[in-house]
Each structure stands twice: as structure tokens, then as C-alpha cells.
Design a protein around this motif. Structure first.
Motif, PDB file in Angstrom:
ATOM      1  N   SER A  74       0.802  -1.229  -0.163  1.00  0.00           N
ATOM      2  CA  SER A  74       0.001  -0.055  -0.004  1.00  0.00           C
ATOM      3  C   SER A  74       0.834   1.190   0.106  1.00  0.00           C
ATOM      4  O   SER A  74       0.373   2.305  -0.314  1.00  0.00           O
ATOM      5  N   LEU A  75       2.187   1.253   0.394  1.00  0.00           N
ATOM      6  CA  LEU A  75       2.904   2.363   0.465  1.00  0.00           C
ATOM      7  C   LEU A  75       3.472   2.610  -0.885  1.00  0.00           C
ATOM      8  O   LEU A  75       4.265   3.635  -1.042  1.00  0.00           O
ATOM      9  N   VAL A  76       3.549   1.615  -1.828  1.00  0.00           N
ATOM     10  CA  VAL A  76       4.060   1.740  -2.990  1.00  0.00           C
ATOM     11  C   VAL A  76       3.588   3.175  -3.894  1.00  0.00           C
ATOM     12  O   VAL A  76       4.179   3.592  -4.550  1.00  0.00           O
ATOM     13  N   GLN A  77       2.455   3.500  -3.647  1.00  0.00           N
ATOM     14  CA  GLN A  77       1.423   4.422  -4.181  1.00  0.00           C
ATOM     15  C   GLN A  77       2.298   5.914  -3.794  1.00  0.00           C
ATOM     16  O   GLN A  77       2.029   7.005  -4.556  1.00  0.00           O
ATOM     17  N   TYR A  78       2.929   6.006  -2.585  1.00  0.00           N
ATOM     18  CA  TYR A  78       3.727   7.077  -2.142  1.00  0.00           C
ATOM     19  C   TYR A  78       5.135   7.166  -2.772  1.00  0.00           C
ATOM     20  O   TYR A  78       6.008   6.259  -2.843  1.00  0.00           O
ATOM     21  N   ALA A  79       5.728   8.351  -3.038  1.00  0.00           N
ATOM     22  CA  ALA A  79       6.920   8.765  -3.542  1.00  0.00           C
ATOM     23  C   ALA A  79       7.834   8.209  -2.511  1.00  0.00           C
ATOM     24  O   ALA A  79       9.161   8.023  -2.666  1.00  0.00           O
ATOM     25  N   GLU A  80       7.819   8.255  -1.269  1.00  0.00           N
ATOM     26  CA  GLU A  80       8.407   7.760  -0.163  1.00  0.00           C
ATOM     27  C   GLU A  80       8.819   6.382  -0.259  1.00  0.00           C
ATOM     28  O   GLU A  80       9.682   5.932   0.632  1.00  0.00           O
ATOM     29  N   ALA A  81       8.156   5.519  -0.726  1.00  0.00           N
ATOM     30  CA  ALA A  81       8.300   4.093  -0.646  1.00  0.00           C
ATOM     31  C   ALA A  81       9.707   3.636  -0.948  1.00  0.00           C
ATOM     32  O   ALA A  81      10.229   2.641  -0.208  1.00  0.00           O
ATOM     33  N   PRO A  82      10.489   3.824  -1.893  1.00  0.00           N
ATOM     34  CA  PRO A  82      11.661   3.559  -2.095  1.00  0.00           C
ATOM     35  C   PRO A  82      12.623   3.741  -0.884  1.00  0.00           C
ATOM     36  O   PRO A  82      13.478   3.034  -0.606  1.00  0.00           O
ATOM     37  N   LYS A  83      12.393   4.999  -0.376  1.00  0.00           N
ATOM     38  CA  LYS A  83      13.368   5.443   0.726  1.00  0.00           C
ATOM     39  C   LYS A  83      13.130   4.651   2.067  1.00  0.00           C
ATOM     40  O   LYS A  83      13.821   4.185   2.691  1.00  0.00           O
ATOM     41  N   ILE A  84      11.809   4.318   2.351  1.00  0.00           N
ATOM     42  CA  ILE A  84      11.358   3.336   3.255  1.00  0.00           C
ATOM     43  C   ILE A  84      11.842   1.966   3.543  1.00  0.00           C
ATOM     44  O   ILE A  84      12.486   1.605   4.266  1.00  0.00           O
ATOM     45  N   GLN A  85      11.870   1.329   2.151  1.00  0.00           N
ATOM     46  CA  GLN A  85      12.457   0.135   1.847  1.00  0.00           C
ATOM     47  C   GLN A  85      13.808   0.095   1.916  1.00  0.00           C
ATOM     48  O   GLN A  85      14.342  -1.010   2.649  1.00  0.00           O
ATOM     49  N   ILE A 171      17.800   5.733  11.756  1.00  0.00           N
ATOM     50  CA  ILE A 171      17.069   5.002  10.813  1.00  0.00           C
ATOM     51  C   ILE A 171      15.612   5.242  11.261  1.00  0.00           C
ATOM     52  O   ILE A 171      14.526   5.350  10.541  1.00  0.00           O
ATOM     53  N   PHE A 172      15.489   5.214  12.405  1.00  0.00           N
ATOM     54  CA  PHE A 172      14.078   5.504  13.179  1.00  0.00           C
ATOM     55  C   PHE A 172      13.499   6.850  12.953  1.00  0.00           C
ATOM     56  O   PHE A 172      12.455   6.970  12.824  1.00  0.00           O
ATOM     57  N   SER A 173      14.408   7.729  13.204  1.00  0.00           N
ATOM     58  CA  SER A 173      14.192   8.912  12.851  1.00  0.00           C
ATOM     59  C   SER A 173      13.533   9.149  11.528  1.00  0.00           C
ATOM     60  O   SER A 173      12.458   9.956  11.217  1.00  0.00           O
ATOM     61  N   GLN A 174      14.377   8.764  10.598  1.00  0.00           N
ATOM     62  CA  GLN A 174      13.821   8.765   9.189  1.00  0.00           C
ATOM     63  C   GLN A 174      12.393   7.935   8.803  1.00  0.00           C
ATOM     64  O   GLN A 174      11.652   8.674   7.999  1.00  0.00           O
ATOM     65  N   LEU A 175      12.453   6.780   9.406  1.00  0.00           N
ATOM     66  CA  LEU A 175      11.149   6.218   9.327  1.00  0.00           C
ATOM     67  C   LEU A 175      10.025   7.071   9.594  1.00  0.00           C
ATOM     68  O   LEU A 175       8.821   6.858   9.174  1.00  0.00           O
ATOM     69  N   TYR A 176      10.073   7.430  10.892  1.00  0.00           N
ATOM     70  CA  TYR A 176       9.019   8.150  11.638  1.00  0.00           C
ATOM     71  C   TYR A 176       8.552   9.207  10.693  1.00  0.00           C
ATOM     72  O   TYR A 176       7.462   9.556  10.166  1.00  0.00           O
ATOM     73  N   ARG A 177       9.569  10.143  10.078  1.00  0.00           N
ATOM     74  CA  ARG A 177       9.137  11.180   9.187  1.00  0.00           C
ATOM     75  C   ARG A 177       8.654  10.694   7.933  1.00  0.00           C
ATOM     76  O   ARG A 177       7.873  11.354   7.083  1.00  0.00           O
ATOM     77  N   LEU A 178       8.941   9.734   7.494  1.00  0.00           N
ATOM     78  CA  LEU A 178       8.394   8.921   6.118  1.00  0.00           C
ATOM     79  C   LEU A 178       7.204   8.409   6.214  1.00  0.00           C
ATOM     80  O   LEU A 178       6.401   8.598   5.349  1.00  0.00           O
ATOM     81  N   ILE A 179       6.934   7.728   7.354  1.00  0.00           N
ATOM     82  CA  ILE A 179       5.761   6.843   7.390  1.00  0.00           C
ATOM     83  C   ILE A 179       4.604   7.502   7.837  1.00  0.00           C
ATOM     84  O   ILE A 179       3.449   7.499   7.388  1.00  0.00           O
ATOM     85  N   LEU A 180       4.858   8.416   8.831  1.00  0.00           N
ATOM     86  CA  LEU A 180       3.522   8.967   9.566  1.00  0.00           C
ATOM     87  C   LEU A 180       2.699   9.847   8.892  1.00  0.00           C
ATOM     88  O   LEU A 180       1.411   9.866   8.823  1.00  0.00           O
ATOM     89  N   PRO A 181       3.380  10.493   7.807  1.00  0.00           N
ATOM     90  CA  PRO A 181       2.501  11.530   6.906  1.00  0.00           C
ATOM     91  C   PRO A 181       1.640  10.727   6.008  1.00  0.00           C
ATOM     92  O   PRO A 181       0.533  11.277   5.620  1.00  0.00           O
ATOM     93  N   THR A 182       1.874   9.598   5.888  1.00  0.00           N
ATOM     94  CA  THR A 182       0.958   8.585   5.176  1.00  0.00           C
ATOM     95  C   THR A 182      -0.031   8.142   5.869  1.00  0.00           C
ATOM     96  O   THR A 182      -1.143   7.536   5.386  1.00  0.00           O
ATOM     97  N   CYS A 183      -0.050   8.418   7.178  1.00  0.00           N
ATOM     98  CA  CYS A 183      -1.253   7.783   8.056  1.00  0.00           C
ATOM     99  C   CYS A 183      -2.039   8.614   8.602  1.00  0.00           C
ATOM    100  O   CYS A 183      -3.133   8.404   9.482  1.00  0.00           O
ATOM    101  N   ILE A 184      -1.856  10.134   8.733  1.00  0.00           N
ATOM    102  CA  ILE A 184      -2.397  11.000   9.553  1.00  0.00           C
ATOM    103  C   ILE A 184      -2.750  11.976   8.371  1.00  0.00           C
ATOM    104  O   ILE A 184      -2.031  11.985   7.495  1.00  0.00           O
ATOM    105  N   SER A 185      -3.816  12.926   9.048  1.00  0.00           N
ATOM    106  CA  SER A 185      -3.754  14.266   8.105  1.00  0.00           C
ATOM    107  C   SER A 185      -2.577  15.350   8.002  1.00  0.00           C
ATOM    108  O   SER A 185      -1.727  15.387   9.159  1.00  0.00           O
ATOM    109  N   LYS A 186      -2.888  16.169   6.810  1.00  0.00           N
ATOM    110  CA  LYS A 186      -1.599  17.026   6.779  1.00  0.00           C
ATOM    111  C   LYS A 186      -1.861  18.053   7.886  1.00  0.00           C
ATOM    112  O   LYS A 186      -0.783  18.443   8.569  1.00  0.00           O
ATOM    113  N   GLU A 187      -2.852  18.285   8.405  1.00  0.00           N
ATOM    114  CA  GLU A 187      -3.144  19.030   9.639  1.00  0.00           C
ATOM    115  C   GLU A 187      -2.499  18.890  10.684  1.00  0.00           C
ATOM    116  O   GLU A 187      -1.547  19.423  11.521  1.00  0.00           O
TER     117      GLU A 187
END
Length: 288
Positions: A74-85, A171-187
Motif C-alpha cells: 500500500s505504500l508503493v503509491q507514495y513517493a517515499e516508498a523506495p526510501k522506506i524500503q 534509521i528510526f528518525s527517518q522512518l518516523y518522518r516518512l511513514i507517519l505522514p501517510t497515516c495522518i492528516s496534513k493538519e
């Protein structure tokens, strides 16, 4: 989506603080290579990629996200997917170690590095001959001054430990900033960042806003066995945390080392992240 009435807060809090493990979490029976599960009463199965949201006072302009599940698919649709992988590929050898390759020596799992210090709750009760227990890798609370003073956690000063813990926090600092925006609202994301910057809240693994703590729990058996004994029932068993920071989300990474099988799980849970490797079915992940 559900309505949240702030007037019910105390009642909700009391119920959550007394929550217990449902009796039928495990499989009812096995049929060939399949596990047969019953639905768990009063619980909902979370659809992948769909945030669960409370609307304060029933107002759809006041959403508060409390959980979300994502998979690598499901994360493939986001531009951040390669960085997360790429980050996940860096994380796994740290968690489980890696064999020697050519001139590159073998590396042990992070929990086998000499000198790592367990949390107070683990150090008092866990077997000193095992790695099972809880470790603070980024920050800790200095006791004896009111509610305590938050400060960086000092783990082993050995060169290997400093290098690996530093890599892990990054690694976890980057994962947090890449994954969380895909799960919550921009606000919600913008408000969380603003809150951290405006209050000068320190994080770990980088200079951008991030969570303040990184805790590693090690358990060598299923059903909370050694972890339950190592850090006690209040932390080692199914529970809610009354000390969580209400202004931020938790990024929970769950890694299983399980026997070979034919089921591939790779879960990413928005505020909660679960990564299951190729192997047998490890059972249900339950979020209170």
C-alpha cells in the motif's frame, strides 16, 4: 470513524487502564496449513491503509487519528516508498546480525553487543545471563527530581555500540518522518511539527522534529514469556500506557524471527509499525 465526546474522557480512561487480554486471541484450530481464528468480541479488524479517526464532539472538522496500518504494497503509491524500503533493508541486519561476506566481518545482533544497559525495570528482575528485557537507546528519565529530568540515554561506550546505536536512531528518525505522514492528516502532521519546534522539544537521530525516546524490548519466546518476567506484568503484557505523550504518535516496530513458512508479512502501522519477516504466522497484533 467514531464520535469522541470529551465529557466521556474519565470513563474511557478508567476502562482503558483496566483492559485485559481477550480470551480467544489465538487460533481455535488448525486445518492443513491454515489457522482457524474466531472474531474477537468488541474488537475491529483494521483495514490496511485506512486511518482510524475520532471526531471530537462529533465535528468532522476536528479529526484525531489514533491508528493506521500500512503494508509495503500500500505504500508503493507514495513517493517515499523506495526510501522506506532502503531503510528497512538497513534495519534488519542491525536487528538480527549479518554473516561475514568477503572482507566484511560478521556482525552480531544489536542485543548481543557488549555493554548495553537494561532499563531499571529490567535490570532488577531479568536474568543477567539473557538479553531479554527493555533498553532505552535514545533518552531516559533521571530519578530523584520531581517527576524526573529527561536526558540522553548513555549506553555502552564501546566503539561498536556507539556506531550501531547511532545508526539505529538515525534509521528510526527517518522512518518516523516518512511513514507517519501517510497515516495522518496534513493538519495533524503540521501541528505536530509546530509543537515540537515551538517548544524546542529534542528528538533523536537527526535535527528535524521527531519522537523523544527509543525503547528496545527483547523477548526470546512467544506469549510474552521472558519479557513478562523481565519487565513485569505492567509493561511486559497487554496494556495501555498512561504516560504516553498525548501530543505525538508512537512508531512501534515489531520484528519477529520465526521458523520458515509460506506466509510473507510486512506490516507498517502508521503510528505503529510492525514488520514480520518471511515465515510462519506469528498470530494477531492487538492494539488497545
Amino acid at each position: 470513524m467514531s464520535k469522541h465526546d470529551p465529557l466521556d474522557l474519565n470513563d474511557i480512561y478508567e476502562r482503558m487502564m483496566h483492559i485485559t487480554m481477550p480470551p480467544n486471541v489465538g487460533p481455535r484450530e488448525f486445518s492443513g496449513d491454515r489457522h482457524i481464528f474466531d472474531d474477537i468480541p468488541s474488537m475491529a479488524e483494521m483495514p490496511i491503509g485506512t486511518p482510524f479517526v475520532n471526531f471530537v464532539d462529533g465535528d468532522d472538522k476536528k479529526p484525531v487519528t489514533f491508528a493506521c496500518i500500512q503494508t509495503m504494497d500500500s505504500l508503493v503509491q507514495y513517493a517515499e516508498a523506495p526510501k522506506i524500503q532502503c531503510l528497512v533493508d538497513q534495519l534488519l541486519p542491525i536487528a538480527w546480525g549479518s554473516p561475514a561476506r568477503g572482507d566484511i566481518p560478521a556482525k552480531c545482533p544489536i542485543f548481543e553487543i557488549d555493554g548495553l544497559k537494561k532499563n531499571n525495570c529490567s535490570a532488577k528482575s531479568s536474568d543477567p545471563n539473557t538479553h531479554d528485557g527493555s533498553y532505552n537507546l535514545a533518552s531516559t528519565i533521571l530519578q530523584g527530581n520531581g517527576v524526573g529530568i529527561a536526558q540522553p540515554a548513555v549506553q555502552s561506550v564501546m566503539e561498536e555500540a556507539v556506531e550501531v546505536v547511532g545508526e539505529l536512531t538515525s534509521i528510526f528518525s527517518q522512518l518516523y518522518r516518512l511513514i507517519l505522514p501517510t497515516c495522518i492528516s496534513k493538519e495533524e502532521w503540521d501541528v505536530t511539527d509546530f509543537h515540537a519546534i515551538d517548544n524546542n522539544i529534542y528528538g533523536f537521530g537527526g535535527l528535524e522534529p521527531n519522537n523523544t525516546g527509543l525503547q528496545m524490548n527483547i523477548s526470546s519466546l512467544q506469549f510474552g514469556g521472558p519479557l513478562l518476567k523481565a519487565i513485569g506484568a505492567s509493561q511486559g503484557w497487554f496494556h495501555t500506557d498512561s504516560h504516553d505523550d498525548h501530543s505525538r504518535w508512537t512508531l512501534f516496530t515489531l520484528l519477529f524471527r520465526v521458523p520458515p513458512g509460506n506466509v510473507l508479512y510486512r506490516w507498517f502501522l502508521g503510528p505503529f509499525v510492525e514488520i514480520l519477516l518471511l515465515g510462519c504466522d506469528p498470530g494477531a497484533f492487538i492494539l488497545a
